[in-house]
Scaffold this active site. Sequence first.
Site, short mmCIF file in Angstrom:
data_model
loop_
_atom_site.label_atom_id
_atom_site.label_comp_id
_atom_site.label_asym_id
_atom_site.label_seq_id
_atom_site.Cartn_x
_atom_site.Cartn_y
_atom_site.Cartn_z
N LYS A 227 47.03 74.13 35.37
CA LYS A 227 45.70 74.71 35.55
C LYS A 227 44.63 73.68 35.14
O LYS A 227 43.68 73.43 35.87
CB LYS A 227 45.61 75.97 34.69
CG LYS A 227 44.30 76.71 34.77
CD LYS A 227 44.42 78.04 34.03
CE LYS A 227 43.06 78.66 33.80
NZ LYS A 227 43.13 79.96 33.10
N GLU A 233 52.26 67.21 28.12
CA GLU A 233 53.67 67.22 28.54
C GLU A 233 53.76 67.08 30.06
O GLU A 233 54.54 66.28 30.59
CB GLU A 233 54.35 68.54 28.12
CG GLU A 233 54.47 68.74 26.62
CD GLU A 233 53.25 69.43 26.01
OE1 GLU A 233 52.16 69.39 26.62
OE2 GLU A 233 53.39 70.00 24.91
N GLY A 288 47.03 81.47 32.50
CA GLY A 288 48.27 80.75 32.78
C GLY A 288 49.48 81.67 32.85
O GLY A 288 50.28 81.61 33.79
N ARG A 289 49.63 82.55 31.87
CA ARG A 289 50.83 83.40 31.82
C ARG A 289 50.77 84.57 32.81
O ARG A 289 51.69 85.36 32.89
CB ARG A 289 51.07 83.89 30.40
CG ARG A 289 49.89 84.59 29.75
CD ARG A 289 50.09 84.74 28.24
NE ARG A 289 48.90 85.26 27.56
CZ ARG A 289 47.88 84.51 27.16
NH1 ARG A 289 47.88 83.22 27.41
NH2 ARG A 289 46.86 85.05 26.53
N GLU A 374 52.02 85.67 23.59
CA GLU A 374 50.79 84.85 23.65
C GLU A 374 49.58 85.76 23.89
O GLU A 374 48.47 85.41 23.53
CB GLU A 374 50.91 83.80 24.77
CG GLU A 374 50.10 82.55 24.48
CD GLU A 374 50.42 81.38 25.40
OE1 GLU A 374 50.65 80.28 24.89
OE2 GLU A 374 50.45 81.57 26.63
N HIS A 405 78.42 91.03 23.54
CA HIS A 405 79.48 90.27 22.86
C HIS A 405 78.89 89.31 21.85
O HIS A 405 79.56 88.38 21.41
CB HIS A 405 80.32 89.52 23.90
CG HIS A 405 81.00 90.45 24.85
ND1 HIS A 405 82.28 90.89 24.66
CD2 HIS A 405 80.55 91.07 25.97
CE1 HIS A 405 82.61 91.73 25.63
NE2 HIS A 405 81.56 91.86 26.45
N LYS A 523 48.56 71.31 18.76
CA LYS A 523 48.24 70.27 19.76
C LYS A 523 47.34 69.21 19.15
O LYS A 523 47.56 68.01 19.34
CB LYS A 523 47.49 70.91 20.95
CG LYS A 523 48.36 71.62 21.94
CD LYS A 523 47.51 71.91 23.19
CE LYS A 523 48.08 73.03 24.02
NZ LYS A 523 47.18 73.48 25.07
C1 G6Q Z 1 49.30 80.49 29.30
C2 G6Q Z 1 48.95 79.40 28.43
C3 G6Q Z 1 49.84 78.19 28.52
C4 G6Q Z 1 49.56 77.29 29.72
C5 G6Q Z 1 50.25 75.97 29.50
C6 G6Q Z 1 50.07 75.03 30.65
O1 G6Q Z 1 48.68 81.52 29.39
O2 G6Q Z 1 47.63 79.10 28.58
O3 G6Q Z 1 51.20 78.52 28.53
O4 G6Q Z 1 49.98 77.90 30.88
O5 G6Q Z 1 49.77 75.37 28.32
O6 G6Q Z 1 48.73 74.78 30.88
P1 G6Q Z 1 48.27 74.04 32.17
O7 G6Q Z 1 48.61 74.88 33.34
O8 G6Q Z 1 46.79 73.86 32.04
O9 G6Q Z 1 49.00 72.72 32.21
#
Ligand code: G6Q
Length: 562
Positions: A227, A233, A288-289, A374, A405, A523
């Site tokens: 996003k 990463e 994002g989620r 989250e 199990h 972070k």
């Molecule tokens: C989700 C969070 C988080 C995000 C990641 C990746 O709601 O905000 O999990 O999706 O940190 O972020 P980017 O899509 O910006 O790389």
Amino acid sequence: MNQIKENDCMTSSIISMQEHGEDAGPHHPVCRALKAQHASISAMHMRDLFAADPARFERFSLQVGDVLLDYSKNRITEETMGLLVRLAEEADVAGWRERMFGGEKINNTEGRAVLHVALRNRGNQPLIVDGEDVMPKVNAVIAKMGAFAERVRSGAWRGYSGERITDVVNIGIGGSDLGPQMAVQALAPYRHPQLKAHFISNIDGAHVKEVLESLNPETTLFIVASKTFTTQETMTNANHARTWFLAQAQDERHIAGHFVAVSTNREAVTAFGIDPANMFEFWDWVGGRYSLWSAIGLSIMLAVGAERFIELLDGAHAMDAHFRDAPLDRNMPVILALLGVWYNNFFGAQSHAILPYDHALRSLPAYLQQADMESNGKSVDRDGKAVDYDTGPIIWGASGINGQHAFYQLLHQGTRLVPADFIVSVEPHDDLQAHHDILLANFLAQTEALMRGRTLDETQAQTSQFVQHKVFDGNHPSNAILLQTLTPHALGMLVALYEHKIFVQGVIWNLNSYDQWGVELGKQLARRILPELHADATVASHDASTNALINHYRRMSRRTPA
Ligand code: G6Q
């Protein structure tokens, strides 16, 4: 078992009472009634509730489309549910729901609307953010994704050497990884037979190496899904993939045919070298989620095709419509949310288990862990005031049949109350009916055993040794969620069901479920520590433990910085 806190249940009641200028507090009638209800329910066993009411299943189950929810194996009576629904009314769940669908900026700390429902608004009713109907741009991106996916899937899109694409690699993390990965796995029977999907998320170089080692740059397409397009990463992995690709392709012009981006950040995408024509856009009102329905779902569409992806959206839309229109007491996400609140805030349950009896849904627990934890893992309310009640539980789980199990011992005989959702499909995709029958028998047996338990007398009738060890108290709550078949439509309904459950709980706990400030500090510190790992001087600016660990690493690491 944990006792409820003095102030639990002050949540919505207080807020609503304050708004109405009435007296607030733990003595508010709904809170008082729910506490009294908890005291009386605590003395009841579900076994007896079932014995006393042959219609208990009919009373406490609900079918929405192809999704059946049986919530009769919960520690509730009609009175309990009536009171919990009153709690939802007083929290103004209906009002907040309209605010969300109405595009209001309910994500107050980030000043954003929360409109993932627009991404699957298949009826196309205008949804307005800042005076603009977002539907035309939503539809334009879906169409662009569809055209692209069709070209790749049909083989019309060729790699730089003229070969067709055989492997798609989604590089993303968190919300830009878990949803697509879960959905691609869940929809395995619908996948294109000649197009494999891969996911790289972990910054541990082992992940990117492991995925790339089996791939051929000529036939690989990378989706850089971020996003912000700044996530360390993802950008590090994407840059590695770019270097790996160019080592063979040699010419930067070939990047256009092998790298596409999904992002809200056009500038950064262009700076990375990806043609903006190959960028699939989404917007800041998609968290994002909650983004698998957006262009972040491109890997899903590539795997299953545009038509199936639309079916996924249709399913979510069907659940959205149900959530928006059904009365609170017949509303599946609301019911799941209220049951969660019941155990979280009145029984002191610390966690909630997600137990899919479906190999294809094995990543659902991890996906819902992020979605829920989250969103509702917060200790200040939406106005920044510290809460004095429990909010989101720990979400955990795994494939149910494997869990039997492994960790079910604690569910059956441990000291903790762990409410659980059991999820299964009536019709499997495979033709191994004998397997499915065993799976179903276990699914049913576990919820029955958790509910009924086995009394001392029943145990003694079966055995005379270690009788106390073999008694099951039972009275453990569970929901059973049955899908007809795990189709894209059913998956869409299921995921949207949980999204709205999380929303309702956030409203009841008066949280902003759509920010995630808790991920920031780590972070920031990592950015500070990174250059220290190979600094010349001994590091002394942290606490003794962190300093010692950094210095140990500096001494012991034989590597030089990359
Ligand atoms: C989700 C969070 C988080 C995000 C990641 C990746 O709601 O905000 O999990 O999706 O940190 O972020 P980017 O899509 O910006 O790389």
